[in-house]
Design a protein around this motif. Structure first.
Motif, mmCIF file in Angstrom:
data_model
loop_
_atom_site.group_PDB
_atom_site.id
_atom_site.type_symbol
_atom_site.label_atom_id
_atom_site.label_comp_id
_atom_site.label_asym_id
_atom_site.label_seq_id
_atom_site.Cartn_x
_atom_site.Cartn_y
_atom_site.Cartn_z
ATOM 1 N N ALA A 69 15.357 -11.967 2.435
ATOM 2 C CA ALA A 69 16.431 -11.812 3.414
ATOM 3 C C ALA A 69 17.061 -13.171 3.719
ATOM 4 N N ASP A 70 16.227 -14.213 3.813
ATOM 5 C CA ASP A 70 16.762 -15.556 4.019
ATOM 6 C C ASP A 70 17.560 -16.003 2.804
ATOM 7 N N LEU A 71 17.068 -15.693 1.621
ATOM 8 C CA LEU A 71 17.800 -16.029 0.401
ATOM 9 C C LEU A 71 19.147 -15.311 0.388
ATOM 10 N N ALA A 72 19.174 -14.055 0.819
ATOM 11 C CA ALA A 72 20.429 -13.299 0.852
ATOM 12 C C ALA A 72 21.459 -13.981 1.745
ATOM 13 N N THR A 73 21.003 -14.536 2.861
ATOM 14 C CA THR A 73 21.909 -15.240 3.772
ATOM 15 C C THR A 73 22.511 -16.466 3.092
ATOM 16 N N VAL A 74 21.671 -17.232 2.413
ATOM 17 C CA VAL A 74 22.135 -18.439 1.718
ATOM 18 C C VAL A 74 23.082 -18.058 0.578
ATOM 19 N N VAL A 75 22.711 -17.045 -0.190
ATOM 20 C CA VAL A 75 23.532 -16.606 -1.326
ATOM 21 C C VAL A 75 24.901 -16.135 -0.837
ATOM 22 N N SER A 76 24.916 -15.373 0.240
ATOM 23 C CA SER A 76 26.176 -14.892 0.792
ATOM 24 C C SER A 76 27.064 -16.062 1.232
ATOM 25 N N GLY A 77 26.478 -17.042 1.881
ATOM 26 C CA GLY A 77 27.241 -18.211 2.323
ATOM 27 C C GLY A 77 27.793 -19.015 1.170
ATOM 28 N N ILE A 78 26.958 -19.261 0.167
ATOM 29 C CA ILE A 78 27.419 -20.009 -1.007
ATOM 30 C C ILE A 78 28.490 -19.215 -1.745
ATOM 31 N N GLY A 79 28.293 -17.913 -1.862
ATOM 32 C CA GLY A 79 29.291 -17.074 -2.515
ATOM 33 C C GLY A 79 30.633 -17.135 -1.811
ATOM 34 N N SER A 80 30.604 -17.061 -0.495
ATOM 35 C CA SER A 80 31.834 -17.136 0.283
ATOM 36 C C SER A 80 32.521 -18.497 0.124
ATOM 37 N N LEU A 81 31.738 -19.551 0.174
ATOM 38 C CA LEU A 81 32.283 -20.903 0.024
ATOM 39 C C LEU A 81 32.930 -21.094 -1.347
ATOM 40 N N THR A 82 32.267 -20.641 -2.400
ATOM 41 C CA THR A 82 32.817 -20.846 -3.739
ATOM 42 C C THR A 82 34.035 -19.969 -4.001
ATOM 43 N N VAL A 83 34.073 -18.771 -3.414
ATOM 44 C CA VAL A 83 35.268 -17.927 -3.546
ATOM 45 C C VAL A 83 36.450 -18.615 -2.864
ATOM 46 N N GLY A 84 36.210 -19.194 -1.691
ATOM 47 C CA GLY A 84 37.271 -19.938 -1.006
ATOM 48 C C GLY A 84 37.758 -21.119 -1.823
ATOM 49 N N ALA A 85 36.826 -21.845 -2.428
ATOM 50 C CA ALA A 85 37.197 -22.986 -3.269
ATOM 51 C C ALA A 85 37.995 -22.524 -4.483
ATOM 52 N N SER A 86 37.582 -21.407 -5.066
ATOM 53 C CA SER A 86 38.271 -20.875 -6.229
ATOM 54 C C SER A 86 39.705 -20.490 -5.894
ATOM 55 N N LYS A 87 39.897 -19.869 -4.732
ATOM 56 C CA LYS A 87 41.256 -19.489 -4.314
ATOM 57 C C LYS A 87 42.110 -20.724 -4.046
ATOM 58 N N LEU A 88 41.497 -21.721 -3.424
ATOM 59 C CA LEU A 88 42.212 -22.958 -3.121
ATOM 60 C C LEU A 88 42.655 -23.667 -4.404
ATOM 61 N N MET A 89 41.791 -23.692 -5.403
ATOM 62 C CA MET A 89 42.086 -24.388 -6.656
ATOM 63 C C MET A 89 42.846 -23.517 -7.640
ATOM 64 N N ASP A 90 42.907 -22.212 -7.372
ATOM 65 C CA ASP A 90 43.643 -21.266 -8.201
ATOM 66 C C ASP A 90 43.193 -21.293 -9.670
ATOM 67 N N TYR A 91 41.866 -21.249 -9.870
ATOM 68 C CA TYR A 91 41.314 -21.238 -11.227
ATOM 69 C C TYR A 91 40.649 -19.919 -11.598
ATOM 70 N N GLY A 92 40.871 -18.881 -10.819
ATOM 71 C CA GLY A 92 40.289 -17.584 -11.129
ATOM 72 C C GLY A 92 38.968 -17.376 -10.411
#
Length: 172
Positions: A69-92
């Motif tokens: 459950a703790d891992l799920a929290t970390v994974v969700s946060g990292i996933g959200s952060l990288t999706v935001g970075a991907s949108k910002l950089m517009d690389y898919g």
């Protein structure tokens, strides 16, 4: 944690449990695994499989605080952060993320519809082997991880969690 039973689950849900067990048993050095929905909810975890593996004389170090459950929290946060970075950089869309630490690694891989597979590995695990087996899991699980199946897996975890809570409150 009381492990969620696969009794009464659909064949797709049992198959995902089997794929997760196979991932954990095939790859040395895995500490914790979590499948997380797009809204950050834990759907499937390695707690049951790793608890059985660690019952021997030489238990491995636990995952983050010993809980998927703790891992799920970390994974969700990292996933959200990288999706935001991907949108910002517009690389898919983001395919995978790896965080290398002194005493271990964290791998996050997209499954489908925003769902994520997260693996926490020890310092001794081979990162390329982990990534390969994660890709196999994603390839096999991605097409069956429908909204209905996600709902079924979530209900199964909630049932197991409430059963654990009830048994913890009763005298032994």
């Amino acid at each position: 944690m009381t492990a969620p039973s696969t009794f009464g689950l659909s064949s797709e849900a049992r198959n995902l449990h089997w794929l997760l067990t196979n991932l954990v048993e095939e790859v040395p050095g895995i500490l914790s695994v979590a499948v997380v929905s797009s809204d950050g909810l834990l759907l499937l975890s390695s707690d049951e499989t790793l608890a059985r593996a660690r019952s021997g004389p030489d238990p491995q170090r636990d995952g983050p605080r010993g809980s998927s459950a703790d891992l799920a929290t970390v994974v969700s946060g990292i996933g959200s952060l990288t999706v935001g970075a991907s949108k910002l950089m517009d690389y898919g869309p983001v395919k995978h993320t790896m965080v290398a630490m002194d005493e271990g690694s964290l791998f996050v891989m997209s499954i489908s519809d925003g769902s994520l597979l997260g693996v926490h590995g020890s310092a001794e695990c081979d990162m390329s082997v982990v990534a390969y087996h994660m890709a196999l899991f994603v390839g096999r699980a991605g097409h069956v991880l429908t909204p209905e199946l996600r709902s079924e897996l979530r209900k199964n975890l909630e049932t197991a969690g409430s059963a654990e809570h009830e048994s913890a409150g009763s005298p032994r």
